[in-house]
Write an enzyme that holds these catalytic residues in place. Sequence first.
Site, PDB file in Angstrom:
ATOM      1  CE  LYS A  43      -4.029   1.688 -37.555  1.00 39.68           C
ATOM      2  NZ  LYS A  43      -5.366   1.432 -37.856  1.00 39.68           N
ATOM      3  CB  SER A  68     -12.841  -1.222 -31.905  1.00 39.63           C
ATOM      4  OG  SER A  68     -12.437  -0.292 -30.925  1.00 39.63           O
ATOM      5  N   GLY A  70      -7.939   0.313 -32.519  1.00 37.43           N
ATOM      6  CA  GLY A  70      -7.097   1.064 -31.421  1.00 37.43           C
ATOM      7  C   GLY A  70      -5.948   1.769 -31.690  1.00 37.43           C
ATOM      8  CB  CYS A 126      -9.127   7.769 -34.627  1.00 35.75           C
ATOM      9  SG  CYS A 126      -9.019   5.917 -33.932  1.00 35.75           S
ATOM     10  N   GLY A 217     -17.296  -0.345 -45.110  1.00 38.50           N
ATOM     11  CA  GLY A 217     -17.620  -1.412 -46.298  1.00 38.50           C
ATOM     12  C   GLY A 217     -19.197  -0.856 -46.921  1.00 38.50           C
ATOM     13  N   GLY A 246     -16.714   1.883 -48.707  1.00 36.53           N
ATOM     14  CA  GLY A 246     -17.578   1.031 -49.620  1.00 36.53           C
ATOM     15  C   GLY A 246     -17.204   1.025 -51.091  1.00 36.53           C
TER      16      GLY A 246
HETATM   17  C1  DHB Z   1      -8.743   3.342 -36.080  1.00 37.48           C
HETATM   18  C2  DHB Z   1      -9.713   3.273 -36.757  1.00 37.48           C
HETATM   19  C3  DHB Z   1     -10.304   4.447 -37.458  1.00 37.48           C
HETATM   20  O1  DHB Z   1     -11.328   4.635 -38.156  1.00 37.48           O
HETATM   21  C4  DHB Z   1      -9.314   5.482 -37.549  1.00 37.48           C
HETATM   22  O2  DHB Z   1      -9.516   6.549 -38.269  1.00 37.48           O
HETATM   23  C5  DHB Z   1      -8.075   5.470 -36.840  1.00 37.48           C
HETATM   24  C6  DHB Z   1      -7.538   4.393 -36.278  1.00 37.48           C
HETATM   25  C7  DHB Z   1      -8.051   2.364 -35.167  1.00 37.48           C
HETATM   26  O3  DHB Z   1      -8.897   1.689 -34.483  1.00 37.48           O
HETATM   27  O4  DHB Z   1      -6.959   1.709 -35.147  1.00 37.48           O
END
Ligand code: DHB
Length: 307
Positions: A43, A68, A70, A126, A217, A246
């Site tokens: 992550k 979302s 974050g 992000c 997706g 997707g």
């Molecule tokens: C998050 C979402 C994303 O698309 C990304 O590239 C990085 C982080 C998120 O909201 O955690």
Amino acid sequence: NLSTKIADVNFDSYILNASGPRCTTETELHNLGQSDSAAIMTKSCTLVAREGNPEPRYKALPQGSIQSMGLPNLGYKAYLEILPRLTQYNKPIIASISGLSINDNVEMVRAFQQSAADLLEVNFSCPNVPGKPQLGYDFEQTDKALAAITKLGDKPLGIKLPAYFDFNHFETVANILKKYPVKFISSINSIGNTLVIDPETQSPVIKPKAGFGGLCGSYIKPIGLANVNAFRELLPKEISIFGVGGVYTGTDAFEYLLAGADAVQVATCYQEQDVNCFTRIKNELAQLLASKNYQNIDAAKGQLQLL
Ligand code: DHB
């Protein structure tokens, strides 16, 4: 045989997890290690641990998802500690890094250059931190960030790009990338700042940012295919490409292969299913390639037949 290479690193298969779903905790990362995912992608991390945005912040949709999150994550120092415990799985480890500023990215890239990670994926896209723009849509800042993060060590470094929708943008970004020793791109991230409304409740389906979130997706597969194909045409072959967006089936993975991808990453499908999706997609792709008499990944790569 679905083996492939990204930035001269060997991957046993063409299919791995994307940063995002089920790759935040040490347990989740061990699950990926034991799975058929071709690599262990973490992550996106930040300097300091984050709880992320208020819930509800993820919603499955008929053909994908909106989220979302974050950037909920353990903070980069936790991942530096976890990574050595993932080397037992003998597959590439990819650290995803998502600083809230260029300086944050420099600090984290420097640290991961000395880590057990095999590749570094820096997230330029992000969409979900309130007040923070997507770096990849600001070409001046993208250039500046690349100048800063590509001189910190020898591990292969790539960037996760947002979707582009104009040939001028594809060309501008490709020309910036060519100035630096970027070894791969991951294309695309979720389509930022989309809005899904539930007509029953008359509300958005997620809470953060007044309901605006990243669309993921099947909805975004044609956009991902276009971005992979455009960048494959514009970038030198030494820059590898992960297709993202997707991928649920072997057929989806095959379409990215025709478009020129060197491997694909799976996000929403992995979130909605489990690690078994990597085994299933692998088997489906192997069967499809065999049925079309392609002996391996390289034979089919970029074989898109124009009309
Ligand atoms: C998050 C979402 C994303 O698309 C990304 O590239 C990085 C982080 C998120 O909201 O955690």
